[in-house]
Each structure stands twice: as structure tokens, then as C-alpha cells.
Design a protein around this motif. Structure first.
Motif, mmCIF file in Angstrom:
data_model
loop_
_atom_site.group_PDB
_atom_site.id
_atom_site.type_symbol
_atom_site.label_atom_id
_atom_site.label_comp_id
_atom_site.label_asym_id
_atom_site.label_seq_id
_atom_site.Cartn_x
_atom_site.Cartn_y
_atom_site.Cartn_z
ATOM 1 N N UNK A 250 -15.772 41.429 -59.570
ATOM 2 C CA UNK A 250 -16.620 40.498 -58.840
ATOM 3 C C UNK A 250 -16.582 40.680 -57.337
ATOM 4 N N UNK A 251 -16.875 39.619 -56.608
ATOM 5 C CA UNK A 251 -17.039 39.687 -55.155
ATOM 6 C C UNK A 251 -15.793 40.197 -54.444
ATOM 7 N N UNK A 252 -14.612 39.881 -54.974
ATOM 8 C CA UNK A 252 -13.374 40.369 -54.351
ATOM 9 C C UNK A 252 -13.315 41.881 -54.393
ATOM 10 N N UNK B 280 -15.848 43.858 -54.752
ATOM 11 C CA UNK B 280 -16.964 44.401 -53.978
ATOM 12 C C UNK B 280 -16.710 44.333 -52.480
ATOM 13 N N UNK B 281 -15.706 43.559 -52.061
ATOM 14 C CA UNK B 281 -15.475 43.338 -50.636
ATOM 15 C C UNK B 281 -16.463 42.358 -50.050
ATOM 16 N N UNK B 282 -17.013 41.474 -50.889
ATOM 17 C CA UNK B 282 -18.057 40.537 -50.459
ATOM 18 C C UNK B 282 -17.635 39.074 -50.643
ATOM 19 N N UNK B 283 -16.361 38.833 -50.856
ATOM 20 C CA UNK B 283 -15.897 37.478 -51.119
ATOM 21 C C UNK B 283 -15.914 36.629 -49.851
ATOM 22 N N UNK B 284 -16.117 35.322 -50.056
ATOM 23 C CA UNK B 284 -15.959 34.362 -48.956
ATOM 24 C C UNK B 284 -15.010 33.257 -49.414
ATOM 25 N N UNK C 105 -26.259 57.731 -60.288
ATOM 26 C CA UNK C 105 -27.149 58.811 -60.720
ATOM 27 C C UNK C 105 -27.100 59.999 -59.762
ATOM 28 N N UNK C 106 -26.946 59.732 -58.480
ATOM 29 C CA UNK C 106 -26.952 60.816 -57.490
ATOM 30 C C UNK C 106 -25.613 61.542 -57.404
ATOM 31 N N UNK C 107 -24.505 60.789 -57.516
ATOM 32 C CA UNK C 107 -23.190 61.374 -57.268
ATOM 33 C C UNK C 107 -22.288 61.425 -58.492
ATOM 34 N N UNK C 108 -22.697 60.747 -59.559
ATOM 35 C CA UNK C 108 -21.900 60.782 -60.772
ATOM 36 C C UNK C 108 -20.628 59.967 -60.705
ATOM 37 N N UNK C 109 -20.583 58.991 -59.816
ATOM 38 C CA UNK C 109 -19.416 58.125 -59.697
ATOM 39 C C UNK C 109 -19.848 56.775 -59.159
ATOM 40 N N UNK C 110 -18.925 55.795 -59.174
ATOM 41 C CA UNK C 110 -19.219 54.456 -58.683
ATOM 42 C C UNK C 110 -18.249 54.086 -57.574
ATOM 43 N N UNK C 111 -18.791 53.587 -56.475
ATOM 44 C CA UNK C 111 -17.965 53.001 -55.433
ATOM 45 C C UNK C 111 -18.121 51.493 -55.537
ATOM 46 N N UNK C 112 -17.102 50.821 -56.074
ATOM 47 C CA UNK C 112 -17.202 49.385 -56.309
ATOM 48 C C UNK C 112 -17.135 48.621 -54.998
ATOM 49 N N UNK C 113 -16.220 49.000 -54.112
ATOM 50 C CA UNK C 113 -16.121 48.338 -52.803
ATOM 51 C C UNK C 113 -17.324 48.736 -51.948
ATOM 52 N N UNK C 114 -18.106 47.729 -51.525
ATOM 53 C CA UNK C 114 -19.352 48.000 -50.812
ATOM 54 C C UNK C 114 -19.202 47.860 -49.302
ATOM 55 N N UNK C 115 -18.080 48.348 -48.777
ATOM 56 C CA UNK C 115 -17.842 48.262 -47.342
ATOM 57 C C UNK C 115 -18.962 48.858 -46.513
ATOM 58 N N UNK C 116 -19.535 49.960 -46.992
ATOM 59 C CA UNK C 116 -20.589 50.632 -46.230
ATOM 60 C C UNK C 116 -21.854 49.780 -46.137
ATOM 61 N N UNK C 117 -22.086 48.916 -47.118
ATOM 62 C CA UNK C 117 -23.284 48.071 -47.130
ATOM 63 C C UNK C 117 -22.961 46.612 -46.816
ATOM 64 N N UNK C 118 -21.710 46.309 -46.521
ATOM 65 C CA UNK C 118 -21.237 44.928 -46.496
ATOM 66 C C UNK C 118 -22.036 44.026 -45.557
ATOM 67 N N UNK C 119 -22.240 44.460 -44.333
ATOM 68 C CA UNK C 119 -22.905 43.592 -43.353
ATOM 69 C C UNK C 119 -24.311 43.219 -43.800
ATOM 70 N N UNK C 120 -25.061 44.201 -44.306
ATOM 71 C CA UNK C 120 -26.432 43.907 -44.717
ATOM 72 C C UNK C 120 -26.452 43.029 -45.969
#
Length: 316
Positions: A20-22, A24-28, A244-259
């Protein structure tokens, strides 16, 4: 004192992670800490005449337990929330026995091009819920959603109805009737197919259509969680594209977090959000066309993995 079932599940879990959000790095401050665990029960619970145990959920704390068989079937079906469990950061792995480690180390066995259908389907369902909440669902939205839902069902019926591989069932058209209910036209072509299989397939499709019409007629009101749903919809699409592009999953969404957080906070206009999702759905489609993932998972290898884990666990 007799041990309660929750304690038994906890004690016999082979793999337990924070999700979940934890993860994903998206918890509040208001976010719950969700967990999932995979369990192999001792023989006294397995070798019984009663229905085999599969899933149990508890709250405070929020945790969902799955039997190993159930978990591996969900993984093989490319279920996004289950796939995530095998790709969370090590720091979010709460428990991992040697059997759980074996499962995590073989996580790429569960990845195939079919992940497109599950990520697309989950995202499309979420988008429809958001549009329903905002009273923005169009007739075109409903028809496209029904068409995809039925097509997704067909793509997953081969194992249940093997004779479908010897012919074609095509969703030719989905349209709205004057009653504002959706109807579908099919094209069915077979040299020979058992009546029971054809009837089963068509009955399941008709049942889904009936259920969809019943649900869509219900009065849906906006909720205060729409922005949170919108954030997770975008996250889901981004993860599907990456898979689909890289064949793996990055669960922590730090790169997209702000948006992503700006969407949850309501800083993104709904028109901009819908434009973004349309672009992401197209990117997901493009990624499917170029992916290097196999067409389907190797059921034999996954069955072998299940047998290896279970036979070692029970010393067979």
C-alpha cells in the motif's frame, strides 16, 4: 488455551510484507499500514474434508493472508497488488522463510504480456468509478468499458473452456439501448465445440453484462476519496508501463512522488487529470506492442515451483 486462527496464520506465514501507500512512499498521517502474507498451513488444516482455506483478512492492523496456492494463482493471473508483494523494497519485508525467499527469487516467472490486461483493467475500472463520482461518464465511456471487460474475460477463459482455442468468439460491438443499458453483439465461429463449453462461455459473458448494467444504474455520489483514487490510478498505469518496458516493478514511487501527491491533494484539475490518463493508457498500449516479456507465463515452471516449495515444506 486454544490458539486462534489468526495466530496460526501468522505463525505459519512464509512471506509477509508491508504494501500500500507505505510501500509506495506515498503515505501520510492518515494512511493505514497495510500488509500481505502468504501461508502454508500444517497438515492438520490441509488434510480435511472441508473446503480448502484460501484467504483471510484482519484489521487493526490491516493484514491479508493468502494460502500459497491462492497467492501463486493470483500472481500467475498478473494481479497487480500481488505482483507488488514480490517487488517491495527489502526494508518492507517483515518475514521471509526460505520458502518465501524461493518465491521472491523466482518472481520473474510470474511476468508476461498478460500484465497489460490486468493493469489496464484495474485502471479502467478505477477511472470509471472516478467518472461516476463526478457524473462525467459518457455513453462512449460505458461502451468502451464493457467491451474491454468482456474481451478481458475471453482472454482468460482458455483454461476453463479449452475448445475456445479451436475457434473464435469476438466482441463485434457494444452499444447502448434506449433503456440506457449496454448490449453486446458477438461473432462466434467454430467447426465444432461442445455445447456445454459454448454455453458456459456465453453465460459468463451475459452474466457480466447483466451485472454491469445493474451496477451502472445505481445512484453514485461523489466521495471525498476521489483524489486519492486518482493518485493510485496514475500510479497503477505508470507501474504497468514500466513493467512492460523494463520487465520489472519499482514499487516505491519516489521518482513520481511529488506529482502523485499533488493529484491526491487536489492540485491537479480534473480536465488535466483525464487528459493525463488518456496519454498513459496510450503509453501502456504502446509498451505492450514493444515489450520483451513472453506472451504468457510458463505454467509448467510455476507448477514445478509450487511443488518444490510444498514438497520440501512437508518433507515429501
Amino acid at each position: 488455551m486454544k490458539e486462534n486462527f489468526k495466530d496460526i496464520l501468522h505463525r505459519h506465514s512464509i512471506y509477509q510484507v508491508i504494501t500500500g501507500s507505505t510501500a509506495y512512499g506515498l503515505a501520510n498521517d492518515h494512511s493505514d499500514v497495510d500488509q500481505k502474507a502468504i501461508v502454508i498451513l500444517p497438515p492438520t488444516y490441509l488434510l480435511q474434508l472441508s473446503k480448502e482455506w484460501e484467504t483471510e483478512s484482519y484489521h487493526n492492523p490491516d493484514i491479508e493472508y493468502h494460502s500459497l496456492k491462492k497467492a501463486m494463482n493470483l500472481l500467475n493471473a498478473q494481479n497487480p497488488t500481488m505482483l507488488e508483494t514480490l517487488f517491495v523494497k527489502e526494508e518492507f519485508v517483515k518475514k521471509q522463510t526460505k520458502y518465501g525467499e524461493l518465491l521472491r527469487n523466482n518472481r520473474h516467472l510470474f511476468l508476461s504480456q498478460n500484465c497489460y490486461y490486468s493493469f489496464y483493467g484495474y485502471a479502467k475500472d478505477q477511472l470509471m468509478r472516478i467518472k461516476n463520482g463526478l457524473n462525467k461518464v459518457t455513453e462512449k465511456d460505458q461502451n468502451e468499458h464493457v467491451r474491454y471487460t468482456l474481451q478481458r474475460m475471453l482472454s482468460q477463459m482458455d483454461e476453463k473452456y479449452p475448445s475456445l482455442k479451436n475457434g473464435t468468439v469476438i466482441i463485434k460491438d457494444v452499444f447502448s439501448q434506449q433503456s440506457q443499458k449496454q448490449e453486446a453483439d458477438l461473432s462466434v465461429s467454430f467447426d465444432a465445440i461442445p455445447l456445454t463449453e459454448l454455453h458456459g462461455c456465453i453465460s459468463e459473458l451475459a452474466g457480466t453484462l447483466k451485472s454491469y448494467n445493474k451496477t451502472s444504474q445505481q445512484n453514485k455520489k461523489p466521495t471525498d476519496k476521489l483524489h486519492k483514487h486518482a493518485m493510485h490510478l496514475v500510479r497503477l498505469l505508470l507501474m504497468g508501463i514500466e513493467l512492460l518496458e523494463k520487465g520489472t516493478l519499482t514499487v516505491d514511487r519516489g521518482v513520481d512522488r511529488d506529482y502523485l501527491l499533488s493529484i491526491r491533494n487536489g492540485d491537479v484539475r480534473w480536465d488535466d487529470f483525464f487528459e493525463l490518463t488518456e496519454e498513459l493508457f496510450q503509453q501502456l498500449e504502446n509498451a505492450k506492442e514493444k515489450t520483451l516479456l513472453p506472451n504468457a507465463t510458463d505454467d509448467r515452471k510455476i507448477n514445478d515451483l509450487y511443488f518444490e516449495i510444498m514438497s520440501n515444506f512437508y518433507n515429501i
